[in-house]
Design a protein around this motif. Sequence first.
Motif, PDB file in Angstrom:
ATOM      1  N   ASN B  15       3.922  -6.140  -6.077  1.00  0.00           N
ATOM      2  CA  ASN B  15       2.560  -5.648  -6.221  1.00  0.00           C
ATOM      3  C   ASN B  15       2.431  -4.341  -5.436  1.00  0.00           C
ATOM      4  OD1 ASN B  15      -0.206  -5.121  -5.945  1.00  0.00           O
ATOM      5  ND2 ASN B  15      -0.695  -7.288  -6.208  1.00  0.00           N
ATOM      6  N   LEU B  16       2.290  -3.256  -6.166  1.00  0.00           N
ATOM      7  CA  LEU B  16       2.271  -1.949  -5.499  1.00  0.00           C
ATOM      8  C   LEU B  16       0.937  -1.677  -4.820  1.00  0.00           C
ATOM      9  CD1 LEU B  16       4.179   0.223  -8.113  1.00  0.00           C
ATOM     10  CD2 LEU B  16       5.067  -1.048  -6.182  1.00  0.00           C
ATOM     11  N   ASP B  17      -0.089  -2.420  -5.192  1.00  0.00           N
ATOM     12  CA  ASP B  17      -1.359  -2.271  -4.468  1.00  0.00           C
ATOM     13  C   ASP B  17      -1.235  -2.823  -3.055  1.00  0.00           C
ATOM     14  OD1 ASP B  17      -2.512  -1.211  -6.706  1.00  0.00           O
ATOM     15  OD2 ASP B  17      -3.329  -3.118  -7.412  1.00  0.00           O
ATOM     16  N   LYS B  18      -0.426  -3.859  -2.928  1.00  0.00           N
ATOM     17  CA  LYS B  18      -0.213  -4.459  -1.614  1.00  0.00           C
ATOM     18  C   LYS B  18       0.821  -3.689  -0.813  1.00  0.00           C
ATOM     19  CE  LYS B  18      -1.006  -9.333  -2.733  1.00  0.00           C
ATOM     20  NZ  LYS B  18      -0.378 -10.642  -2.517  1.00  0.00           N
ATOM     21  N   CYS B  19       1.787  -3.140  -1.503  1.00  0.00           N
ATOM     22  CA  CYS B  19       2.909  -2.475  -0.823  1.00  0.00           C
ATOM     23  C   CYS B  19       2.383  -1.328   0.026  1.00  0.00           C
ATOM     24  CB  CYS B  19       3.907  -1.947  -1.855  1.00  0.00           C
ATOM     25  SG  CYS B  19       5.151  -0.857  -1.130  1.00  0.00           S
ATOM     26  N   SER B 234      -2.847  -1.351  -9.942  1.00  0.00           N
ATOM     27  CA  SER B 234      -4.134  -1.144 -10.595  1.00  0.00           C
ATOM     28  C   SER B 234      -4.357   0.332 -10.870  1.00  0.00           C
ATOM     29  CB  SER B 234      -5.256  -1.695  -9.717  1.00  0.00           C
ATOM     30  OG  SER B 234      -5.237  -1.030  -8.473  1.00  0.00           O
TER      31      SER B 234
ATOM     32  N   TRP C 236      -4.128  -7.002   4.795  1.00  0.00           N
ATOM     33  CA  TRP C 236      -4.102  -5.981   3.738  1.00  0.00           C
ATOM     34  C   TRP C 236      -3.606  -6.582   2.418  1.00  0.00           C
ATOM     35  CZ3 TRP C 236      -5.492  -0.919   3.459  1.00  0.00           C
ATOM     36  CH2 TRP C 236      -5.022  -0.209   2.360  1.00  0.00           C
ATOM     37  N   GLY C 237      -2.536  -7.348   2.527  1.00  0.00           N
ATOM     38  CA  GLY C 237      -1.988  -7.983   1.332  1.00  0.00           C
ATOM     39  C   GLY C 237      -3.003  -8.925   0.694  1.00  0.00           C
ATOM     40  N   HIS C 240      -5.664  -7.321  -1.323  1.00  0.00           N
ATOM     41  CA  HIS C 240      -5.227  -6.815  -2.632  1.00  0.00           C
ATOM     42  C   HIS C 240      -4.595  -7.914  -3.468  1.00  0.00           C
ATOM     43  CE1 HIS C 240      -5.668  -3.231  -0.170  1.00  0.00           C
ATOM     44  NE2 HIS C 240      -5.914  -2.597  -1.293  1.00  0.00           N
ATOM     45  N   SER C 243      -6.144  -7.548  -8.220  1.00  0.00           N
ATOM     46  CA  SER C 243      -6.482  -6.133  -8.292  1.00  0.00           C
ATOM     47  C   SER C 243      -7.899  -5.925  -8.825  1.00  0.00           C
ATOM     48  CB  SER C 243      -5.462  -5.401  -9.155  1.00  0.00           C
ATOM     49  OG  SER C 243      -4.199  -5.589  -8.604  1.00  0.00           O
ATOM     50  N   LYS C 263      -3.415   4.417   0.492  1.00  0.00           N
ATOM     51  CA  LYS C 263      -3.517   3.083  -0.080  1.00  0.00           C
ATOM     52  C   LYS C 263      -4.913   2.497   0.107  1.00  0.00           C
ATOM     53  CE  LYS C 263       0.714   2.164  -1.509  1.00  0.00           C
ATOM     54  NZ  LYS C 263       1.015   1.476  -2.769  1.00  0.00           N
TER      55      LYS C 263
END
Lengths: 413, 253, 820, 269
Positions: B15-19, B234, C236-237, C240, C243, C263
């Motif tokens: 998940n790149l939103d989390k990364c 997203s 943070w994780g 998200h 989404s 981010k």
Amino acid sequence: MDSALFPEGVKRCSPKVFLLWTLPWLALLAWGGLSAFLCLWKGLNQTNMSNIFAFAIWIVFDLAVIALGAGAFFTGFLTYVIGRKELKSIINAAVIIGFICYSGAVAMLGIDIGQPIRGWFIFWHANVHSMLTEVSFCISAYLGVLAIEYIPIILENRQIEKVPHLRLFGHNLHHIMGVFAATGTFLSFFHQGSLGGMFGVMYARPFAERWDFYVWPTTFFLFVFSAIAAGPCFTILCTKLTEAISRKKLVPDNAVQFLARLSGWLLSGYLVLKIIDTAVWANTTVPNAGLGLMDFYREGPYGIWMLIAEIGIFGIVPAVMLMIPQVRQNPAGLIVACLMNCTGIVLNRFVFIIATLAIPVMPFARFWSYLPTWQEWGIAMALVGYGFLLFSVSYRYLPVFPKEQELNPAMNG
Amino acid sequence: MKATEGKYKYGMVINLDKCTGCGTCTVACAAENNLSVIRDETDKQRTISWMQLFKVTNGKPFPDTEVSYFPRPCMHCHNHTPCVSVCPPTATKMDYNNGIVSQIYTRCIGCRYCQAACPYQARYFNWWDGHFPKGTERYLSPEVSVRMRGVVEKCSFCHHRLMRAKEQAYAEDRRELEDGEYITACTEVCPAEAITFGDLNDPDSKVAKLSKHPQAFRLLERIGTEPKVYYISSKDWVRRMADNYHPNEFQPV
Amino acid sequence: MEINRRNFIQLLAGGAAGIHMTPLPWKLMDDIAIWTQNNWPWVPKPEKGRFDHEKSVCTLCPGGCGIEVRKVGDRAVKIEGRTDYPVNPGGICPLGAGGLQLLYDETIRFTSPMKRVGPRGAGQFTAISWSEALATLAERIGMLRKEGRPEALAAVDGNRRGNAEGTLIRRLLESVGSPNYFRMPSIEDTYTTANLLMQGNPGPMAYDLENADYILSVGPALIEGWGAPGRVIAAWGRWHESSNGNGPKVVQVESRASNTASKSDGWVAPRPGTEAALALGLAHVMIREKLVDLSFLSNYTHGFEDWTDEEGRNRKGFRSMVLDGYAPAEVEGITGVSADRIVAIGREFGKAKSPLALYGKGKGNLNGSLLECMAVQSLNALKGNINKPGGAVVQEGLPVASWADVSPDAVAARGLETGRLNGSGSPRLPLSESLVENLSRAVLESNGTPPVDTLLVFAANPVYTLPDGGAFGKALGKIPFIVSFSPFRDETAAMADLILPDHTNLEKLEDVVWPTGLQYPFLGLSRPVVRPLYKTRHSGDAVIALAGKIGDPVAAAFPWGGFEEALKERLRGLAESPGLTSWDESKPAWETFARGRSVSPDYDSFDDLWDQLESSGFWYRPTHAFYTWLSCFRTPSGKFEFASGRLEQAVKAAAGGDAGDGLRKMGVEAVGDQAYMPHYEQTLSGDGEEGLKLVPYELFNVSTDRLPNPPFLTKTLFDTQLRKDESFVKMNPATADRLGLEQGERIRIQSDAGEVKARVDRFEGAMPGYLYLPMGFGHTAYGIYQKGKGVNPMNLVAAGKDPLSGQSVWWSARVRVSKA
Amino acid sequence: MENQSNASEKRPQGGSNESGGLLNSTFLPPFSLKGWLFVLAGLVPALIVGWVVFPMVLYSSQQQPFNFSHVVHTNPDIGIEGETEQELCMYCHYFREDGTFVGIPGMDTCTMCHDDPEFPYGQTEDEKIFLEQYVAEGKEVPWLVYSDQPECVYFSHIAHVKMGGLTCGQCHGDHGRSETLPVYKENRLTGYSIDIWGRNIAGYSKNIKPAEAGMYETEDDEQYLRTIETEQGEETYHIKMSSMKMDDCAECHTIHHQEQNNACFVCHK
């Protein structure tokens, strides 16, 4: 001093002059020897190859010399299988050039792999799906064939010929040369093709990928075609260079002209196919990968000039030149056309190897540049030195050009 | 060459939103898999990092600039795995039973054809022997053999962890693994829990569900390699980075 | 019998046929194949053995993540996260994951006590025994006491505030008779001082960010190492997880498109050092638009409205100050953030249910700006989000027990009466405990006998990490005797005369006190997971042993057999306080915390607690008494103070009546009432004309603190950060164009303090006019992976002083650039 | 026959006749008795070299630090417990909780019984060495491990013993019933034990044979019998590995319908 070893009835320079002539080539060999030692001892970190440029100058050299060495199998095929008698005056030279190119290429590959002592695993644990397996099998087998073709020429040395058994052996080999020529043609055809196939099958690299014809990508056939179009020209160039240096006529014009004319036609045929292939590729593979043709020609120094130079300047131009008798028969025209032809093929190999790797596939991967180190040049140049040396020695001591005596009556010594 | 479908098909969703781009996955991978360290690790063309971070930016000027990251393990391509078919001495193979693409270091001759064939730059050659400053050989794990120079290596989805999990299961009289019992080192260590790993063939697994997320995508999908590594983002501009698109072709989700 | 050639051939043929009928050729071929695969004697073959796991707590940064070390036999082979630890549920950071390269790299460690043999800084030492080393030092300290100047013994300590080892060291100095104990700067200095001034209680900053619904992060590298990285990034994780925007909105305030800024859901980029103005601009919007908690403000705060002091003077309140001086348009001029954006963010913050404004500077390894921190905290106060779930929680320190007081003898008592060398705690700098740079200055400016004779350095590498342009290193040159307790061959140790190497984190018993920013009291116990590899000794044990060698009365102050005993005595306090030593993984601590119930301890005696601590590794209290606004503030007014009464008292004390003079001495430019309130003052280092400014920045994946960077971390770097031995400085393409600089070009960056060379990385995400140079590079010590790699921006930063606190301004410095 | 005589007739002309040539004269098979004798003179020494000398040269012999009797140690009287032979083995060579195999037990296992260097259980010289040089010194015994696989090999004992139902002897042979430890023979080229790569130097022993009725009836042999479900029904095989090489593993996997375990990564690491 060594004149007893010279072929019957020809004149050669003094040993002193010959030694001087070999010095630069020996120097190249020494440079290459040091480079090879470093690469084998310390590893490939001696080069500037990288995880991006997994293949580099050596593979370009390898593929180039193998393409240029194609004169051997193709001339052999024409001489022994088709029966073009006039080529007998040039076949020895073609075989030696072929042997030099192939043995040099194999030696270079031995240094190029990370684990040279495991190189034989290609045979031991062969993966039959790999084009490189096919290349390895065919090249090693064909190198054997070339060696067999080379042996009778060696055995024709004036002193060796005096040993009856060896003379007889050489004679026997000569008799069955047709079989070897045919085998060589078969093997050569396949590995030239496989070398092209190596790139055409990299289907995850849209720049290299080509559509399949049966199990072979089109590059398979294009590489064979381009090799036989360029190989004879390289043979002509080597012959002409020998003639220029020895200031003698060595090969009758009819042989040279036949090869030149044939090259012209083959090159034209190749170019037609290459252009069709490029067009098809640009309209199917490239858009399917989400790219446009020009996407491949904007990274670093790799502009559209590559395509124009490869197909146009060093493709169509020499093809036309070779097909026009007046140009072909003009000594300068012939040399220029042959040079351009060979350049075009080398460029083609360069593009397939270097540009394929340099152009990133992932949109976010960056472009990296590559320049060879002196060690890489050393190995590459050693091949040149080795070629000159072996050809010079062969020329000096072996009847490479059977018509030499006939064509140079005044110089008989 | 469509793969014969095996029982398991291990895969990953990132998940790149989390990364956060922190690189812990890279470090944990290196520590787990005895990755070699060369003298100049800033030589990015020649250093080895099975899990590599790629940095992307949206290209907008200050102060609208954004950066994001693609952590890139081996994709373990499921279809016509580009590296496998080209390897002359059969040093790399896909295990059809679990979809993991192996690399046998002692078989590899170092011809690097696989590197040329891989569009993801996921394969690494050992240009040097690893450099271990005095004492550091003590942190090496016996579960993964240390590579010699001159061979190619790549992410193995921590295959030894699969073996470890299986041994544990066998000790508990089980043959099957539960979801989450076998995960890679990068999955385990990710502080944002951005990585999910498991069996894509198991419809109840987290990874299988996430791989069907509407914002899930794979790298270079149109080439047809069918990677077993999925990404979720997203952000349209990030998703657009994953593949080559013709102008006006990209469809925002 | 005549043997002819044919017979010979027949013999050979028979032999050849025969050999092929034996295993020889086939077996040989096979064995050669194996030989080619395994004949690499120089490639290490990891030893096999029994696999094991040891649980502990990471002490490589103040974050205190739970770790589980995988072992094979006696060897640690991998550091992993712990899933049964409340701070970090499973994940760790790159430094933690690469920690074994620090443990095992013998080339960067001291393997036994050493004494210097070469010139200072050359790093040439010879091994000595522990008893010799301790005797040497004890003798020297004894001499100082005999000479009647025990204050010439000084210590610089990198231990965290309130941990047992740091407290022991402070105790050593106290018992010897020296007031010159200095702690290395950190963001916690700023937090505790801001809390002292506004809440009256120098407790830790406790942000309940998991339960907030809007997070305005002013400065902290939220996902790049601030606080407890394991905790913050895990949150943070979760934010998200899907989404679809279920998480809180996170807005990052930072001048560079860092990972956190990129981010986050929003990014506001004020000029570095103008964050206070931005915060007050947001306050302006909130107050103007009445998006504040008026009931909280009127009941539990002091100094919001204009007020009248005891002397009957009319005093300006926060409200008027902000409305008069920090209108968005004005703030735009200071910060460069557009007025519209300020209004928008102000409204968002004001309208959120529990918005939380966090303050920080990068990872928090260095101090922040006190006024900025107060300005940001005032945003929480405006929303009444203090001591509420999802807010900034008012916390006391950990309930650890104190050791019996030291009873100094006459020599010590006299020494303790001398002023501290750095001036901290004096009327001039009443708000700072430790200002190590002032120590350097005092030493450098001294004539004759230097004020420090013997310097002890613990758990710190000030020569490298201090933002003082190299002053500390220079000061060391004047100090006659330096003792380093560092386990690593760092820059400071290279200057030392005596090395008493500590264990590294994985070999050491340590108490991990309250990870930065955590909302609930927490203490972790880091236990040794491997036996000490070398002849190193726990610094706590070393201090106790040293005290014993110095003899009474110093020895009497250390009645313990060793560090563990001393630690246990200290932790007895926990046993008397309700808390837990276990964690139910299905109930995250922050969820429990928000419910606010009381807790019944899961131990009934200290021995019980200690056993639990040894196995679980932590003690915590995930509950809190919220909404206790009438009792939680210890300020002179008993309320949350926008206008700090304590500050006013301090100023008066400093100036003896003339408030303006007192403020000036504290470095405050503002005059009048606003001087006692959070306000904006320009903070910048270096003199010279307006022009380019340098911002040192931290990378999560590079150790920027006292520890060497493990080489695995370099794998995660890009070669636009470090390439070969060169650092890259990020600058906006517009700035680069103005200076005529191409990508990768080499430049020279000069400041008053020094000069470095670096290469240009054109980056859109850099603020125009600012240069961003990464920290953590440019070591002159350690091994081949650290030494000489890049440049240290701290060599360029010096002299700027943060108002009130007197700490360094390291976040922005004037520089000049030329092509190299 | 006729052709052959023709050929032999032409032979004398070899050397002068172009069509006969060097090839014919040198490479035609010999037919005289003398010729055969020469062939044998080459063949026999070659066979001796290949079968006898080569193995002797290839392997070096090394002695264990001291002798160890498995018979003594599997004796229930001394407290080693186990219902079956396998359980007796696993008293010392056991599985850990995480499923890993302990292999050659370490000193901690030995000293569960041999805990006092002063009071040996038996009175042998070997035991004295063990107690004086290792137990007393707290050193691990540097056993030479017959089945130590190369560094690149992964092997799961629990998968084979517990899940696959193999007995110890099927791979390790009768080790458990030995009074003395065999000489450890190390391949000079590869550095590995003869038990791994070359117990059967010819390399073509059949490790897995269908068990014919009445063939394997001794008690000793029973441990090597395994019944396997095949398409034709149940079949009994006699399984006794002569070496532990990749091909041997693969053969057994195939018989047991475990072909999926022949994937590279299953055994390589």
